[in-house]
Design an enzyme around this catalytic site. Sequence first.
Site, PDB file in Angstrom:
ATOM      1  N   TRP A  71      30.421  46.381  42.117  1.00 41.08           N
ATOM      2  CA  TRP A  71      31.061  47.626  42.560  1.00 41.08           C
ATOM      3  C   TRP A  71      30.343  48.870  42.034  1.00 41.08           C
ATOM      4  O   TRP A  71      30.601  49.964  42.488  1.00 41.08           O
ATOM      5  CB  TRP A  71      32.517  47.663  42.046  1.00 41.08           C
ATOM      6  CG  TRP A  71      32.629  47.178  40.620  1.00 41.08           C
ATOM      7  CD1 TRP A  71      32.935  45.911  40.234  1.00 41.08           C
ATOM      8  CD2 TRP A  71      32.375  47.906  39.420  1.00 41.08           C
ATOM      9  NE1 TRP A  71      32.892  45.812  38.864  1.00 41.08           N
ATOM     10  CE2 TRP A  71      32.549  47.022  38.339  1.00 41.08           C
ATOM     11  CE3 TRP A  71      32.012  49.229  39.145  1.00 41.08           C
ATOM     12  CZ2 TRP A  71      32.367  47.407  37.009  1.00 41.08           C
ATOM     13  CZ3 TRP A  71      31.823  49.615  37.825  1.00 41.08           C
ATOM     14  CH2 TRP A  71      32.003  48.707  36.776  1.00 41.08           C
ATOM     15  N   ASN A  72      29.441  48.714  41.066  1.00 37.53           N
ATOM     16  CA  ASN A  72      28.995  49.924  40.359  1.00 37.53           C
ATOM     17  C   ASN A  72      28.033  50.790  41.165  1.00 37.53           C
ATOM     18  O   ASN A  72      27.919  51.977  40.908  1.00 37.53           O
ATOM     19  CB  ASN A  72      28.429  49.585  38.979  1.00 37.53           C
ATOM     20  CG  ASN A  72      27.135  48.826  39.057  1.00 37.53           C
ATOM     21  OD1 ASN A  72      26.947  47.990  39.938  1.00 37.53           O
ATOM     22  ND2 ASN A  72      26.232  49.113  38.151  1.00 37.53           N
ATOM     23  N   GLU A 113      35.391  43.415  44.987  1.00 38.17           N
ATOM     24  CA  GLU A 113      36.754  43.671  45.462  1.00 38.17           C
ATOM     25  C   GLU A 113      37.195  45.128  45.229  1.00 38.17           C
ATOM     26  O   GLU A 113      38.056  45.634  45.932  1.00 38.17           O
ATOM     27  CB  GLU A 113      37.743  42.723  44.757  1.00 38.17           C
ATOM     28  CG  GLU A 113      37.480  41.249  45.003  1.00 38.17           C
ATOM     29  CD  GLU A 113      36.167  40.734  44.404  1.00 38.17           C
ATOM     30  OE1 GLU A 113      35.940  40.959  43.206  1.00 38.17           O
ATOM     31  OE2 GLU A 113      35.366  40.135  45.141  1.00 38.17           O
ATOM     32  N   GLY A 146      25.297  41.100  39.390  1.00 38.71           N
ATOM     33  CA  GLY A 146      26.565  41.104  38.677  1.00 38.71           C
ATOM     34  C   GLY A 146      26.363  40.697  37.232  1.00 38.71           C
ATOM     35  O   GLY A 146      25.259  40.783  36.694  1.00 38.71           O
ATOM     36  N   SER A 147      27.431  40.205  36.635  1.00 39.65           N
ATOM     37  CA  SER A 147      27.384  39.905  35.201  1.00 39.65           C
ATOM     38  C   SER A 147      26.660  38.584  34.930  1.00 39.65           C
ATOM     39  O   SER A 147      26.545  37.730  35.815  1.00 39.65           O
ATOM     40  CB  SER A 147      28.809  39.828  34.663  1.00 39.65           C
ATOM     41  OG  SER A 147      29.487  38.779  35.311  1.00 39.65           O
ATOM     42  N   GLU A 173      20.161  39.377  39.690  1.00 36.51           N
ATOM     43  CA  GLU A 173      20.065  40.690  39.027  1.00 36.51           C
ATOM     44  C   GLU A 173      21.298  40.813  38.135  1.00 36.51           C
ATOM     45  O   GLU A 173      22.371  41.185  38.594  1.00 36.51           O
ATOM     46  CB  GLU A 173      20.048  41.819  40.067  1.00 36.51           C
ATOM     47  CG  GLU A 173      18.886  41.768  41.045  1.00 36.51           C
ATOM     48  CD  GLU A 173      17.621  42.390  40.489  1.00 36.51           C
ATOM     49  OE1 GLU A 173      17.628  42.845  39.328  1.00 36.51           O
ATOM     50  OE2 GLU A 173      16.625  42.394  41.211  1.00 36.51           O
ATOM     51  N   LEU A 174      21.142  40.479  36.865  1.00 35.30           N
ATOM     52  CA  LEU A 174      22.328  40.356  35.995  1.00 35.30           C
ATOM     53  C   LEU A 174      22.417  41.487  34.967  1.00 35.30           C
ATOM     54  O   LEU A 174      21.676  42.461  35.037  1.00 35.30           O
ATOM     55  CB  LEU A 174      22.311  38.976  35.335  1.00 35.30           C
ATOM     56  CG  LEU A 174      22.144  37.804  36.324  1.00 35.30           C
ATOM     57  CD1 LEU A 174      22.182  36.474  35.599  1.00 35.30           C
ATOM     58  CD2 LEU A 174      23.179  37.846  37.434  1.00 35.30           C
ATOM     59  N   CYS A 197      23.786  49.012  34.970  1.00 37.17           N
ATOM     60  CA  CYS A 197      23.200  47.873  34.239  1.00 37.17           C
ATOM     61  C   CYS A 197      22.080  48.305  33.299  1.00 37.17           C
ATOM     62  O   CYS A 197      21.816  47.638  32.312  1.00 37.17           O
ATOM     63  CB  CYS A 197      22.698  46.828  35.219  1.00 37.17           C
ATOM     64  SG  CYS A 197      21.546  47.514  36.421  1.00 37.17           S
ATOM     65  N   GLU A 215      27.502  43.570  26.432  1.00 42.71           N
ATOM     66  CA  GLU A 215      27.219  44.718  27.287  1.00 42.71           C
ATOM     67  C   GLU A 215      28.465  45.597  27.396  1.00 42.71           C
ATOM     68  O   GLU A 215      29.511  45.125  27.846  1.00 42.71           O
ATOM     69  CB  GLU A 215      26.841  44.198  28.681  1.00 42.71           C
ATOM     70  CG  GLU A 215      26.547  45.270  29.682  1.00 42.71           C
ATOM     71  CD  GLU A 215      26.266  44.699  31.074  1.00 42.71           C
ATOM     72  OE1 GLU A 215      26.757  43.606  31.389  1.00 42.71           O
ATOM     73  OE2 GLU A 215      25.555  45.370  31.825  1.00 42.71           O
TER      74      GLU A 215
HETATM   75  P1  NAD Z   1      30.886  40.545  38.134  1.00 46.25           P
HETATM   76  O1  NAD Z   1      29.886  39.518  37.808  1.00 46.25           O
HETATM   77  O2  NAD Z   1      32.281  40.373  37.667  1.00 46.25           O
HETATM   78  O3  NAD Z   1      30.981  40.742  39.718  1.00 46.25           O
HETATM   79  C1  NAD Z   1      29.836  40.876  40.535  1.00 46.25           C
HETATM   80  C2  NAD Z   1      30.062  40.141  41.824  1.00 46.25           C
HETATM   81  O4  NAD Z   1      30.449  38.811  41.531  1.00 46.25           O
HETATM   82  C3  NAD Z   1      31.170  40.716  42.685  1.00 46.25           C
HETATM   83  O5  NAD Z   1      30.786  40.592  44.022  1.00 46.25           O
HETATM   84  C4  NAD Z   1      32.355  39.815  42.394  1.00 46.25           C
HETATM   85  O6  NAD Z   1      33.200  39.740  43.482  1.00 46.25           O
HETATM   86  C5  NAD Z   1      31.656  38.504  42.177  1.00 46.25           C
HETATM   87  N1  NAD Z   1      32.414  37.584  41.331  1.00 46.25           N
HETATM   88  C6  NAD Z   1      33.256  37.867  40.319  1.00 46.25           C
HETATM   89  N2  NAD Z   1      33.777  36.745  39.795  1.00 46.25           N
HETATM   90  C7  NAD Z   1      33.261  35.722  40.501  1.00 46.25           C
HETATM   91  C8  NAD Z   1      33.395  34.318  40.441  1.00 46.25           C
HETATM   92  N3  NAD Z   1      34.170  33.722  39.544  1.00 46.25           N
HETATM   93  N4  NAD Z   1      32.680  33.576  41.314  1.00 46.25           N
HETATM   94  C9  NAD Z   1      31.883  34.150  42.221  1.00 46.25           C
HETATM   95  N5  NAD Z   1      31.715  35.470  42.330  1.00 46.25           N
HETATM   96  C10 NAD Z   1      32.394  36.252  41.480  1.00 46.25           C
HETATM   97  O7  NAD Z   1      30.275  41.893  37.645  1.00 46.25           O
HETATM   98  P2  NAD Z   1      30.899  43.317  37.804  1.00 46.25           P
HETATM   99  O8  NAD Z   1      31.838  43.550  36.691  1.00 46.25           O
HETATM  100  O9  NAD Z   1      31.370  43.565  39.171  1.00 46.25           O
HETATM  101  O10 NAD Z   1      29.568  44.198  37.639  1.00 46.25           O
HETATM  102  C11 NAD Z   1      29.091  44.522  36.414  1.00 46.25           C
HETATM  103  C12 NAD Z   1      27.975  43.613  35.990  1.00 46.25           C
HETATM  104  O11 NAD Z   1      26.919  43.639  36.953  1.00 46.25           O
HETATM  105  C13 NAD Z   1      27.356  44.057  34.694  1.00 46.25           C
HETATM  106  O12 NAD Z   1      27.089  42.952  33.888  1.00 46.25           O
HETATM  107  C14 NAD Z   1      26.071  44.724  35.144  1.00 46.25           C
HETATM  108  O13 NAD Z   1      25.082  44.817  34.158  1.00 46.25           O
HETATM  109  C15 NAD Z   1      25.678  43.874  36.276  1.00 46.25           C
HETATM  110  N6  NAD Z   1      24.732  44.593  37.133  1.00 46.25           N
HETATM  111  C16 NAD Z   1      23.424  44.196  37.136  1.00 46.25           C
HETATM  112  C17 NAD Z   1      22.512  44.891  37.910  1.00 46.25           C
HETATM  113  C18 NAD Z   1      21.058  44.494  37.983  1.00 46.25           C
HETATM  114  O14 NAD Z   1      20.389  44.948  38.898  1.00 46.25           O
HETATM  115  N7  NAD Z   1      20.553  43.687  37.084  1.00 46.25           N
HETATM  116  C19 NAD Z   1      22.931  45.992  38.637  1.00 46.25           C
HETATM  117  C20 NAD Z   1      24.270  46.367  38.586  1.00 46.25           C
HETATM  118  C21 NAD Z   1      25.179  45.644  37.833  1.00 46.25           C
END
Ligand code: NAD
Length: 479
Positions: A150-151, A177, A227-228, A249-250, A283, A380
């Site tokens: 979402w960020n 979401e 994501g994370s 991309e975590l 991130c 983080e």
């Molecule tokens: P998140 O991992 O909770 O969610 C990211 C995505 O994963 C969303 O689409 C979410 O719907 C999905 N997701 C969540 N739980 C899931 C599950 N159990 N199974 C499958 N999919 C699931 O992360 P967040 O809180 O939305 O975003 C923040 C994180 O993203 C931070 O750790 C940040 O550093 C990272 N991030 C990384 C980059 C990069 O380019 N490396 C860029 C932006 C954000």
Amino acid sequence: MYPKNQLFIAGRWRDGGAGETLPVLNPATEDEIGRFAVATEADLDEALRRRQRLRETWRKVPAVERAARLHRAGAILRERAEEIARVLTLELGAPIAAARMEVMIAADVFDWSAGEARRVYGRLIPSRFPGVRQLAVREPVGVVFAASPWNMPVIFPSRKIAEALAAGCAIIVKPAEDTPGCATLVVRALEDAGIPPGVVNLVTGDPGFISRHLLASPVVRKLSFTGSVPVGKQLAALAAARMIRCTMELGGHAPTIVMDDAPVEPVALMLAERKARNSGQVCNSPTRLFVQSGVYERFRAAFAEALRAVRIGDPLDAATQMGPLVNRRRMRAVEELVADARQQGARLAGGDGRIGNRGFFHDLTLLDQVPDTARIMREEPFGPVAALQPFDRLDEAIERANRLPFGLAAYAFSASRRSLDELAERLEVGLLGLNHCNIAAAETPFGGVKESGYGSEGGSEGIEGYLVTKFVTEAPPPA
Ligand code: NAD
């Protein structure tokens, strides 16, 4: 004005099969601003079934024509920048000026990827045998499943869609979401740009269920996830079971090293601006600040003052520089990390916790002399908080910077050529900003190492993630 967030499958907008929807909140007010559709198993199966037939049509569209439609999508985003920026601000809480900039960056990503579509080359390899031809051909990997956070709710879906389409792939996108509205508007722009039905699909709902179902299908050949780290590991394990290629991309925990010979006040200002961006929910936000002892006090004072000067408030107000956090979960996570650090002896050098009692507003928080045992030195923060530690020797700072399993971004500031060269060589990251923080552009590769993931988006590397190599060799018919 807030869009109706439906599923987009095989070129048709529709509700989820069970009619279920979930709410989207405005983080500045905590009011419900809209809802999004929840996809059922049958909806996902429908998306998978249609993909097989339709993906062939898109990969056969000449690259120059695919490029033209991607340019058109970029142009539509620019035309609709104001509408999309307002939706971004409403659902994420990022200030409206930053939201407008994000839409422009996403449009630029479409233009860059359009150019890349025209530059997918193969190779003719000289053979050892007379009359034998050897070709290395680049082909689209196949159907992509992309999940975005979402960020940066316009840039991330745009980057994944643009690169996949440039390569000739079809894609099923699942936005986060908290911010489905931005993805809806990006996909509408693609529809209006003439991308054929079924090539881009949008699904929303339960992320765990959707990911498990799509990654279990033989139709999906590629996963692109931002994501994370914990969710990334879960998805990589699911993908491994079917040998699905991944771009991951975590998360990160960007170490930032300020040497004695750096210009303290300008660096403090630059870093404060970075820290405030998207309320620290970036991130590559500077998080662990290692400052050399000779300038430590001066830096702390200048940084604290620069953080204090950031205007926090209504994100729809053009003068606002920082809005709320995205949701209650992030608010709690930040509050817990700050409380833990203080309990372990860190001093509060700026910031005052939660602001007001409506919306998820949190002050820019500076923690001073943070012990290594504090959770924030390992986890983080993904919020408006920075941890400060002094160091004496460069070696020591590099060792601390590399200590964590993260390897996304780092920044360092020094006037010494030797120090900068050493930092460039020894910091274990995928992105390094020396004497500035601009580490992302459409034309440059973006990605991490270690647990921050693998593969790159952007640059000439980005499209690579959506291509496979086929070797074709041909000899004259046997006599
Ligand atoms: P998140 O991992 O909770 O969610 C990211 C995505 O994963 C969303 O689409 C979410 O719907 C999905 N997701 C969540 N739980 C899931 C599950 N159990 N199974 C499958 N999919 C699931 O992360 P967040 O809180 O939305 O975003 C923040 C994180 O993203 C931070 O750790 C940040 O550093 C990272 N991030 C990384 C980059 C990069 O380019 N490396 C860029 C932006 C954000």
